[in-house]
Each structure stands twice: as C-alpha cells, then as structure tokens.
Write a protein that holds these residues in place. Sequence first.
Motif, PDB file in Angstrom:
ATOM      1  N   GLU A   1       0.737  -1.314   0.044  1.00 46.77           N
ATOM      2  CA  GLU A   1       0.035   0.017  -0.031  1.00 46.77           C
ATOM      3  C   GLU A   1       1.091   1.343   0.057  1.00 46.77           C
ATOM      4  OE1 GLU A   1      -3.399   0.118  -0.533  1.00 46.77           O
ATOM      5  OE2 GLU A   1      -4.125  -1.593   0.301  1.00 46.77           O
TER       6      GLU A   1
ATOM      7  N   TRP B   1       2.165   1.947  -3.509  1.00 47.34           N
ATOM      8  CA  TRP B   1       0.815   2.351  -4.260  1.00 47.34           C
ATOM      9  C   TRP B   1       0.631   3.818  -3.996  1.00 47.34           C
ATOM     10  CZ3 TRP B   1      -1.172   2.062  -8.457  1.00 47.34           C
ATOM     11  CH2 TRP B   1      -2.597   2.535  -8.698  1.00 47.34           C
TER      12      TRP B   1
ATOM     13  N   HIS C   1       3.562   5.616  -5.729  1.00 44.75           N
ATOM     14  CA  HIS C   1       3.280   5.582  -7.247  1.00 44.75           C
ATOM     15  C   HIS C   1       2.167   6.624  -7.532  1.00 44.75           C
ATOM     16  CE1 HIS C   1       2.177   4.428 -11.227  1.00 44.75           C
ATOM     17  NE2 HIS C   1       0.983   4.271 -10.951  1.00 44.75           N
ATOM     18  N   ASN C   2       1.079   6.905  -6.541  1.00 42.17           N
ATOM     19  CA  ASN C   2       0.240   7.741  -6.748  1.00 42.17           C
ATOM     20  C   ASN C   2       0.784   9.305  -6.658  1.00 42.17           C
ATOM     21  OD1 ASN C   2      -1.955   6.240  -7.864  1.00 42.17           O
ATOM     22  ND2 ASN C   2      -2.655   5.515  -5.779  1.00 42.17           N
TER      23      ASN C   2
ATOM     24  N   ALA D   1      -4.447  -0.834  -8.127  1.00 40.38           N
ATOM     25  CA  ALA D   1      -3.235  -1.297  -7.415  1.00 40.38           C
ATOM     26  C   ALA D   1      -2.633  -2.618  -7.909  1.00 40.38           C
ATOM     27  CB  ALA D   1      -3.042  -1.163  -5.697  1.00 40.38           C
TER      28      ALA D   1
END
Length: 136
Positions: A86, A89, A92-93, A122
């Motif tokens: 998480e 993710w 990345h975002n 994800a």
Amino acid sequence: MPASWTDKLRNGRPHQVKPVPINIAGMKTGQVMLVPSPQLVDAFIRRLPKGHGMTLPELRHAMARRHRAEVTCPITMGFQLRIVAEAVWEAHNAGAKPADLTPVWRVLDDASPTLKKLSRPAIAFMRARRRAEGLV
C-alpha cells in the motif's frame, strides 16, 4: 486523521526473533520465529534483483534464514507485506518513478492473499510491473 500506509511503513515496531508461543499457522511451539517489521520486509524486497520473483513462502523462508530463525510468522508477514504494498501504491500515486519504488510486485503474484486485498487499480499496477519484468 488515520495514518497513511507510508506512515505505517516508517513507524512500525522493530522486528523480533523469539520462540513460537503456541502451535499456530503451521508453526510449532518453541520454534525460533522471525516476527518481521514493515521496514525489514521493505528492505529485503528492495534487494531482490530486477526480473527475480519470489513466492511468499520463499520470502518467509529466506527472511527466517537471514535472521537465524526457523520460521517467519505468516500472519505478521501478511500484515507487513500489505503495508509495504500500500505504501508503494501511495508513492506511485504521488508521482514516484518505478525505479524508486520497493519492487513488491516481485513477491505479489496472483496466488498471494495480499494482492487480493489491494484496490483494483493497485492490483493492475502490480501485475503490469510483473509483466514488465517478465515475471508472468
């Protein structure tokens, strides 16, 4: 406001090596068990070379060996692996480049229970990263 996954990754408790207290999750009372921290899982996965995948049982076994334990707690590993995934993710975002991310996709294959707990975007990202490294 609840802590972000990145906060949970940074602020997790330290890992422990201790005897298994009771027969649980395939472990036997008295075995030497690694209880990993999210930072320990993250650091281990960061060392996996590009294009080299590892199953979750292989990861648990390798981490136990590295810390002179017989087993790695599969329950705690699931929690910590989710925190790492998480946090990846989130990064990345936030615009992080794949080269700057912990390559958790090298461990999260379609058989991984942790992968199934992530959001659909994800999951798609992790699968795309696996394909890009030839891991599928």
